[in-house]
Design a protein around this motif. Structure first.
Motif, PDB file in Angstrom:
ATOM      1  N   HIS A  52     -15.554  44.946  -2.132  1.00 15.78           N
ATOM      2  CA  HIS A  52     -16.768  45.589  -1.604  1.00 15.78           C
ATOM      3  C   HIS A  52     -16.950  45.322  -0.103  1.00 15.78           C
ATOM      4  O   HIS A  52     -18.069  45.374   0.410  1.00 15.78           O
ATOM      5  CB  HIS A  52     -17.995  45.075  -2.367  1.00 15.78           C
ATOM      6  CG  HIS A  52     -18.094  45.590  -3.771  1.00 15.78           C
ATOM      7  ND1 HIS A  52     -18.523  46.854  -4.077  1.00 15.78           N
ATOM      8  CD2 HIS A  52     -17.794  45.001  -4.959  1.00 15.78           C
ATOM      9  CE1 HIS A  52     -18.514  47.031  -5.394  1.00 15.78           C
ATOM     10  NE2 HIS A  52     -18.070  45.919  -5.953  1.00 15.78           N
ATOM     11  N   GLN A  53     -15.877  44.968   0.581  1.00 20.12           N
ATOM     12  CA  GLN A  53     -15.874  44.782   2.050  1.00 20.12           C
ATOM     13  C   GLN A  53     -16.659  43.558   2.522  1.00 20.12           C
ATOM     14  O   GLN A  53     -17.248  43.565   3.603  1.00 20.12           O
ATOM     15  CB  GLN A  53     -16.387  46.041   2.769  1.00 20.12           C
ATOM     16  CG  GLN A  53     -15.480  47.256   2.566  1.00 20.12           C
ATOM     17  CD  GLN A  53     -16.104  48.512   3.127  1.00 20.12           C
ATOM     18  OE1 GLN A  53     -16.870  49.171   2.433  1.00 20.12           O
ATOM     19  NE2 GLN A  53     -15.782  48.827   4.362  1.00 20.12           N
ATOM     20  N   LEU A  54     -16.682  42.530   1.680  1.00 17.71           N
ATOM     21  CA  LEU A  54     -17.374  41.290   2.050  1.00 17.71           C
ATOM     22  C   LEU A  54     -16.411  40.109   1.893  1.00 17.71           C
ATOM     23  O   LEU A  54     -15.876  39.876   0.811  1.00 17.71           O
ATOM     24  CB  LEU A  54     -18.601  41.084   1.140  1.00 17.71           C
ATOM     25  CG  LEU A  54     -19.360  39.785   1.361  1.00 17.71           C
ATOM     26  CD1 LEU A  54     -20.036  39.762   2.731  1.00 17.71           C
ATOM     27  CD2 LEU A  54     -20.419  39.586   0.271  1.00 17.71           C
ATOM     28  N   ILE A  55     -16.234  39.377   2.977  1.00 16.96           N
ATOM     29  CA  ILE A  55     -15.361  38.201   2.954  1.00 16.96           C
ATOM     30  C   ILE A  55     -16.245  36.953   2.899  1.00 16.96           C
ATOM     31  O   ILE A  55     -17.078  36.737   3.778  1.00 16.96           O
ATOM     32  CB  ILE A  55     -14.462  38.160   4.214  1.00 16.96           C
ATOM     33  CG1 ILE A  55     -13.562  39.400   4.274  1.00 16.96           C
ATOM     34  CG2 ILE A  55     -13.638  36.878   4.275  1.00 16.96           C
ATOM     35  CD1 ILE A  55     -12.617  39.583   3.101  1.00 16.96           C
TER      36      ILE A  55
ATOM     37  N   LEU B 281     -17.386  42.669   6.417  1.00 18.78           N
ATOM     38  CA  LEU B 281     -18.313  41.694   6.981  1.00 18.78           C
ATOM     39  C   LEU B 281     -17.706  40.308   6.751  1.00 18.78           C
ATOM     40  O   LEU B 281     -17.421  39.938   5.604  1.00 18.78           O
ATOM     41  CB  LEU B 281     -19.687  41.791   6.307  1.00 18.78           C
ATOM     42  CG  LEU B 281     -20.704  40.737   6.754  1.00 18.78           C
ATOM     43  CD1 LEU B 281     -21.044  40.887   8.234  1.00 18.78           C
ATOM     44  CD2 LEU B 281     -21.987  40.839   5.917  1.00 18.78           C
ATOM     45  N   ASP B 282     -17.487  39.565   7.821  1.00 20.97           N
ATOM     46  CA  ASP B 282     -16.837  38.262   7.712  1.00 20.97           C
ATOM     47  C   ASP B 282     -17.886  37.179   7.518  1.00 20.97           C
ATOM     48  O   ASP B 282     -18.539  36.762   8.468  1.00 20.97           O
ATOM     49  CB  ASP B 282     -16.016  37.990   8.984  1.00 20.97           C
ATOM     50  CG  ASP B 282     -15.292  36.653   8.910  1.00 20.97           C
ATOM     51  OD1 ASP B 282     -15.271  36.053   7.809  1.00 20.97           O
ATOM     52  OD2 ASP B 282     -14.759  36.217   9.941  1.00 20.97           O
ATOM     53  N   CYS B 283     -18.039  36.722   6.305  1.00 20.63           N
ATOM     54  CA  CYS B 283     -19.005  35.640   6.044  1.00 20.63           C
ATOM     55  C   CYS B 283     -18.312  34.300   5.824  1.00 20.63           C
ATOM     56  O   CYS B 283     -18.854  33.406   5.171  1.00 20.63           O
ATOM     57  CB  CYS B 283     -19.903  36.006   4.872  1.00 20.63           C
ATOM     58  SG  CYS B 283     -21.130  37.207   5.396  1.00 20.63           S
ATOM     59  N   PHE B 284     -17.117  34.186   6.349  1.00 23.43           N
ATOM     60  CA  PHE B 284     -16.421  32.894   6.287  1.00 23.43           C
ATOM     61  C   PHE B 284     -16.073  32.414   7.701  1.00 23.43           C
ATOM     62  O   PHE B 284     -15.939  31.224   7.937  1.00 23.43           O
ATOM     63  CB  PHE B 284     -15.172  33.006   5.421  1.00 23.43           C
ATOM     64  CG  PHE B 284     -14.759  31.708   4.782  1.00 23.43           C
ATOM     65  CD1 PHE B 284     -15.675  30.707   4.495  1.00 23.43           C
ATOM     66  CD2 PHE B 284     -13.425  31.479   4.449  1.00 23.43           C
ATOM     67  CE1 PHE B 284     -15.284  29.506   3.901  1.00 23.43           C
ATOM     68  CE2 PHE B 284     -13.028  30.284   3.856  1.00 23.43           C
ATOM     69  CZ  PHE B 284     -13.959  29.304   3.588  1.00 23.43           C
ATOM     70  N   GLY B 285     -15.928  33.353   8.621  1.00 20.07           N
ATOM     71  CA  GLY B 285     -15.681  33.007  10.030  1.00 20.07           C
ATOM     72  C   GLY B 285     -14.513  32.050  10.212  1.00 20.07           C
ATOM     73  O   GLY B 285     -14.570  31.155  11.043  1.00 20.07           O
TER      74      GLY B 285
END
Ligand SMILES: Cc1ncc(COP(=O)(O)O)c(C=O)c1O
Length: 440
Positions: free
Chosen positions: A398-401, A59-63
């Protein structure tokens, strides 16, 4: 577990990570840092997700730092770009082309009066350079005031505006740039809930004008919420006072909306609107192009008139390819009301993060709004920088960016593509919970 997503990435057949790393070191600018101990190698992006070379989804939380706005490879944006690429890829703005006009009209319609003139350029740094030129030309003054802990770019003007020494090369800086002590909700001298906090912080503008300039200034520039500085909003009336002091000294006000623009804050399309002020010049980049090198400056007729006294030309500013990508991106934002979506998801995230804050005292501050949020870790009254780095690394496992920032590197920054869903938000909160439990 990541929410389901119906996409299978293409098998990656390129060079290995180790091979690329060695070759990159030999050929690329050594100043470009790599994030993560084990460098991240996304080779495919679809909407809010990234896929690494092994096909693992994140999940890209930095875009790309607020850059991917409507989603990685959004099918409508890709279709617009591909269609344009097959027609004409380059036509300078000294010829006529419809897209640049249509797009500028739509972009201008998102601004309050008197902001109605659009200039297209290629990057945020370049846009700030143009904004400074406009301010000096219009006012006849030279001094530019910017805030400490800001980031405005990596070219000569961007580095001069940016106060933090780690962003400046050891060469003489340009004259005429003054850096003001800035508000901060955790580390600032005045708590934000103090009466007149905004007014008091803005007295620094008066001080600098009085003691650091001839009494006349060209401009005051601020991000409506500091981005690289670690998601730092200001007290509600800070900009009102700062803008008034600047205008009294003959200056204009510049809002750098590179990270806060395009509805990301969830409450208004432009970050400055959250403070009830109207700048004279607005700078935008990143989200504007959903990943394409595109930026813009929007200003008033009065300022634009001064700019007409000489030739102003930019080879790729207004280029059909950039315009196709930018127009498709903005059309999607307006049609789908991505701003309202940012508010819904942002409110849900803030509520969840505040719940975690009650459980884990290392969370010193949860701030921001919409899909530009920051979580600051504080240990024994000090920035918990090492903890933040460990947290940042474990999120990726944990698959989180997520992003990391702030003056002390103690802020986790959340700036996902605006298509992030409630299920994704719950995934983020679950990962934060797990990693906080692991590390505290
Ligand atoms: C607020 C702000 N202004 C300007 C810039 C510079 O933009 P660019 O990297 O496109 O030159 C950035 C980049 O991070 C930014 O965050």
């Amino acid at each position: 577990m990541l929410p389901p997503f119906p996409h299978t990435p293409a098998p990656y057949t390129g060079p290995s990570k180790a091979d690329l790393l060695a070759r990159r070191k030999a050929v690329l600018n050594q100043g470009i840092f790599l994030l993560y101990k084990d460098p991240f190698m996304p080779v495919e992006g679809k909407m809010q997700y990234l896929f690494d070379e092994t096909g693992r989804r994140y999940l890209d939380c930095f875009g790309g730092i607020c850059t991917v706005s409507v989603g990685h490879c959004h099918p409508e944006v890709t279709a617009a770009l591909v269609a344009q690429a097959g027609l004409i890829q380059h036509a300078p703005t000294c010829y006529l082309h419809p897209t640049v006009v249509e797009y500028a009209e739509t972009l201008a319609s998102t601004f309050p009066d008197p902001l109605n003139r659009v200039y297209f350029v290629n990057s945020g740094s370049e846009a700030n350079d143009l904004a400074v030129l406009m301010a000096r030309l219009h006012t006849g003054n030279h001094d530019i005031l910017s805030l400490r802990n800001c980031y405005h770019g990596g070219n000569a003007v961007g580095m001069s505006l940016t106060s933090h020494h780690t962003w400046k090369f050891p060469i003489p800086t340009m004259p005429g740039f003054q850096h003001l002590k800035a508000p901060h909700p955790v580390w600032g001298p005045i708590p934000y809930d103090a009466p007149e906090a905004g007014k008091q912080y803005a007295e620094e503008v008066l001080d600098i004008i009085k003691f650091g300039t001839s009494g006349k200034v060209a401009a005051f520039i601020a991000e409506p919420m500091q981005g690289v500085g670690g998601t730092v909003p200001y007290p509600p009336d800070y900009l009102t006072h700062a803008y008034a002091h600047t205008r009294n000294a003959g200056g204009v006000c510049i809002a750098d909306e590179v990270q806060t623009g395009f509805g990301r804050t969830g409450t208004n399309f432009w970050g400055f609107q959250n403070y009830g002020v109207i700048p004279d010049i607005v700078v935008m980049a990143k989200s504007i192009g959903n990943g394409f090198p595109l930026a813009a400056v929007v200003t008033t007729d009065a300022i634009a008139e001064k700019m007409a006294s000489r030739i102003h030309f930019n080879t790729f500013g207004g280029d059909p390819l950039a315009m196709a990508q930018g127009k498709a991106t903005l059309d999607i934002m307006l049609r789908d009301n991505t701003m309202a979506h940012c508010k819904t998801i942002g409110d849900h995230l803030i509520a969840g993060l505040e719940k975690l804050q009650a459980e884990f005292p290392i969370i010193g501050s949860v701030r921001g709004s919409g899909l530009i949020l920051g979580v600051e870790f504080v240990l024994d009254g000090q920035p918990a920088s090492a903890f933040t780095t460990a947290f940042f690394e474990r999120c990726k496992d944990h698959q989180l960016i997520v992003g990391k920032g702030g003056l002390h590197g103690s802020v986790i920054r959340i700036k996902p593509p605006m298509c992030m869903t409630l299920a994704d938000a719950n995934f983020l909160l679950a990962v934060f919970d797990t990693v906080l439990s692991e590390l505290t």
